[in-house]
Enzyme design. Structure first.
Site, PDB file in Angstrom:
ATOM      1  N   HIS A   6       1.439  -9.471  10.598  1.00  0.00           N
ATOM      2  CA  HIS A   6       1.606  -8.658   9.586  1.00  0.00           C
ATOM      3  C   HIS A   6       2.327  -7.394  10.270  1.00  0.00           C
ATOM      4  O   HIS A   6       1.804  -7.084  11.242  1.00  0.00           O
ATOM      5  CB  HIS A   6       0.302  -8.099   8.990  1.00  0.00           C
ATOM      6  CG  HIS A   6       0.618  -7.422   7.394  1.00  0.00           C
ATOM      7  ND1 HIS A   6       0.798  -6.083   7.550  1.00  0.00           N
ATOM      8  CD2 HIS A   6       0.472  -7.852   6.073  1.00  0.00           C
ATOM      9  CE1 HIS A   6       1.098  -5.505   6.277  1.00  0.00           C
ATOM     10  NE2 HIS A   6       1.019  -6.758   5.447  1.00  0.00           N
TER      11      HIS A   6
ATOM     12  N   LYS B 131      -6.553  -5.896   3.122  1.00  0.00           N
ATOM     13  CA  LYS B 131      -6.197  -4.740   4.329  1.00  0.00           C
ATOM     14  C   LYS B 131      -7.662  -4.052   4.454  1.00  0.00           C
ATOM     15  O   LYS B 131      -8.808  -4.894   4.513  1.00  0.00           O
ATOM     16  CB  LYS B 131      -5.338  -3.860   3.958  1.00  0.00           C
ATOM     17  CG  LYS B 131      -3.929  -4.330   3.510  1.00  0.00           C
ATOM     18  CD  LYS B 131      -2.999  -3.486   3.583  1.00  0.00           C
ATOM     19  CE  LYS B 131      -1.672  -3.867   3.142  1.00  0.00           C
ATOM     20  NZ  LYS B 131      -0.304  -3.191   3.257  1.00  0.00           N
TER      21      LYS B 131
ATOM     22  N   ASN C 148      -3.705  -9.321  -0.025  1.00  0.00           N
ATOM     23  CA  ASN C 148      -4.018  -8.891   1.201  1.00  0.00           C
ATOM     24  C   ASN C 148      -4.806  -7.371   0.964  1.00  0.00           C
ATOM     25  O   ASN C 148      -4.200  -6.671   0.803  1.00  0.00           O
ATOM     26  CB  ASN C 148      -2.896  -8.359   2.141  1.00  0.00           C
ATOM     27  CG  ASN C 148      -3.263  -7.871   3.435  1.00  0.00           C
ATOM     28  OD1 ASN C 148      -4.350  -7.753   4.008  1.00  0.00           O
ATOM     29  ND2 ASN C 148      -2.166  -7.264   4.154  1.00  0.00           N
TER      30      ASN C 148
ATOM     31  N   GLY D 139       3.985  -1.147   0.481  1.00  0.00           N
ATOM     32  CA  GLY D 139       3.353   0.017   0.353  1.00  0.00           C
ATOM     33  C   GLY D 139       4.091   1.316  -0.020  1.00  0.00           C
ATOM     34  O   GLY D 139       3.494   2.382  -0.201  1.00  0.00           O
TER      35      GLY D 139
ATOM     36  N   GLU E  36       8.467 -10.083   4.418  1.00  0.00           N
ATOM     37  CA  GLU E  36       8.041  -8.851   3.975  1.00  0.00           C
ATOM     38  C   GLU E  36       8.718  -7.929   4.611  1.00  0.00           C
ATOM     39  O   GLU E  36       8.447  -7.030   5.776  1.00  0.00           O
ATOM     40  CB  GLU E  36       6.502  -8.511   4.513  1.00  0.00           C
ATOM     41  CG  GLU E  36       5.670  -9.546   3.846  1.00  0.00           C
ATOM     42  CD  GLU E  36       4.161  -8.998   3.608  1.00  0.00           C
ATOM     43  OE1 GLU E  36       3.621  -8.729   2.555  1.00  0.00           O
ATOM     44  OE2 GLU E  36       3.311  -8.635   4.763  1.00  0.00           O
TER      45      GLU E  36
ATOM     46  N   GLU F 130       1.852  -4.494   9.852  1.00  0.00           N
ATOM     47  CA  GLU F 130       0.859  -3.355  10.354  1.00  0.00           C
ATOM     48  C   GLU F 130       0.393  -3.720  11.767  1.00  0.00           C
ATOM     49  O   GLU F 130       0.089  -2.829  12.336  1.00  0.00           O
ATOM     50  CB  GLU F 130       0.114  -3.099   9.226  1.00  0.00           C
ATOM     51  CG  GLU F 130       0.187  -2.262   8.057  1.00  0.00           C
ATOM     52  CD  GLU F 130      -0.383  -2.540   6.667  1.00  0.00           C
ATOM     53  OE1 GLU F 130      -1.425  -3.227   6.812  1.00  0.00           O
ATOM     54  OE2 GLU F 130       0.326  -2.561   5.786  1.00  0.00           O
TER      55      GLU F 130
ATOM     56  N   SER G 251       5.474  -4.481  -2.379  1.00  0.00           N
ATOM     57  CA  SER G 251       5.224  -3.653  -3.720  1.00  0.00           C
ATOM     58  C   SER G 251       5.485  -5.097  -4.901  1.00  0.00           C
ATOM     59  O   SER G 251       5.859  -4.403  -5.958  1.00  0.00           O
ATOM     60  CB  SER G 251       6.221  -2.649  -3.811  1.00  0.00           C
ATOM     61  OG  SER G 251       5.875  -1.611  -2.694  1.00  0.00           O
TER      62      SER G 251
HETATM   63  C1  PEP Z   1       1.246  -6.291   2.354  1.00  0.00           C
HETATM   64  O1  PEP Z   1       0.453  -5.235   2.825  1.00  0.00           O
HETATM   65  O2  PEP Z   1       1.429  -7.432   2.708  1.00  0.00           O
HETATM   66  C2  PEP Z   1       1.978  -5.801   1.164  1.00  0.00           C
HETATM   67  C3  PEP Z   1       2.955  -6.563   0.940  1.00  0.00           C
HETATM   68  O3  PEP Z   1       1.535  -4.685   0.733  1.00  0.00           O
HETATM   69  P1  PEP Z   1       2.025  -4.012  -0.693  1.00  0.00           P
HETATM   70  O4  PEP Z   1       1.766  -5.220  -1.816  1.00  0.00           O
HETATM   71  O5  PEP Z   1       1.031  -2.819  -1.179  1.00  0.00           O
HETATM   72  O6  PEP Z   1       3.497  -3.608  -0.435  1.00  0.00           O
END
Ligand code: PEP
Length: 260
Positions: free
Chosen positions: A97, A11, A9, A175, A169, A99, A215
């Site tokens: 997601h 973003k 992703n 993040g 997630e 976000e 992460s």
């Molecule tokens: C994501 O944005 O779906 C995500 C898992 O980000 P990160 O791997 O940076 O935690």
């Protein structure tokens, strides 16, 4: 056998030059995945066609949109419909997601509309779910995630739910550098699988891929992906680094090996 997926992703990151450079480096690694394995790249809208062309015939590599509109078409300035995404031969779309849920107020109800439009336009939705730190601290993560699935997915018929990929997630791990332990990931994935079994039965549920996101990086991907109910990952930060993401994709290949 259900699909095992390493999904990137990106973003709202990278210029087109940077995006093409990243993709070139990943393609140069010439990773040939097993038939049930896929690498999926959720890239910004303006780059969908470029990255799709760049991937070309590389087997088992796909491109995803990061979102789609909750309406079919019409006077919705700035939106991109599921039909448009399908019309440029993109196969996947991220839906829900955290976000999008948090910054753009996407409710379970809105996500239901997006899921329906994605499926009606032959897109495979990667449906994201997961709890906040507060919910985890209150130990109600299982009910919370179950409710997200119920409200946005459980209207689907058996022949539709198996087109969905679920990405668990936990928001507290996105993040932040905090990763759910492989045990925490497995516990939630097993719970999600059980919820699916209760609603759709064993046969269908065992075909649905459940990815972990939060992460994931080169150093922890194999351990997380090796859990029995984890079918790969959705990766943000680490997917912007070619070497990191190459190792993450290659972790898929190692999952089924008796000796990692
Ligand atoms: C994501 O944005 O779906 C995500 C898992 O980000 P990160 O791997 O940076 O935690």
């Amino acid at each position: 056998m259900r699909k095992q997926i390493a999904a990137a992703n990106w973003k709202m990151n990278l210029t087109i030059e940077e995006a093409e450079q990243l993709m070139n480096e990943i393609l140069e690694a010439k990773i040939f995945l097993e038939p049930q394995q896929q690498a999926v790249f959720a890239v910004p809208f303006p780059y969908l066609i470029n990255i799709k062309n760049k991937i070309g015939e590389q087997p088992n590599f796909f491109v995803a949109a990061q979102n789609c509109a909750s309406e079919k078409s019409g006077a919705y300035t700035g939106e991109t419909s599921a039909q448009m995404i399908n019309s440029i031969n993109i196969n996947y779309v991220l839906i829900g997601h955290s976000e999008r849920r948090e910054y753009y107020n996407e409710t379970n109800e809105i996500l239901t509309k997006k899921i329906n439009l994605a499926l009606a336009n032959n897109l495979n939705p990667i449906f994201c779910c997961g709890e906040s730190l507060k919910i985890r601290e209150g130990n109600s993560q299982n009910e919370f995630v179950q409710n997200q699935l119920k409200e946005s997915l459980f209207h689907l018929a058996a022949g539709e739910i198996n087109k969905i990929i679920i990405a668990y997630e936990p928001i507290w791990a996105i993040g932040t550098g905090l990763t759910a332990s492989s045990l925490q990931a497995q516990e939630m994935h097993a719970h999600i699988r059980k919820v699916l079994v209760d609603k759709y039965g064993e046969e269908i549920s065992k075909t649905i891929s459940i990815l972990y996101g939060g992460s994931v990086k080169a150093a922890n991907a194999l351990e997380i992906f090796s859990q029995p109910d984890v079918d790969g990952g959705l990766v943000g930060g680490a997917s912007l680094n070619a070497q990191e993401f190459i190792t993450i994709i290659k972790s898929l290949k190692k999952i089924n090996c008796p000796i990692n």
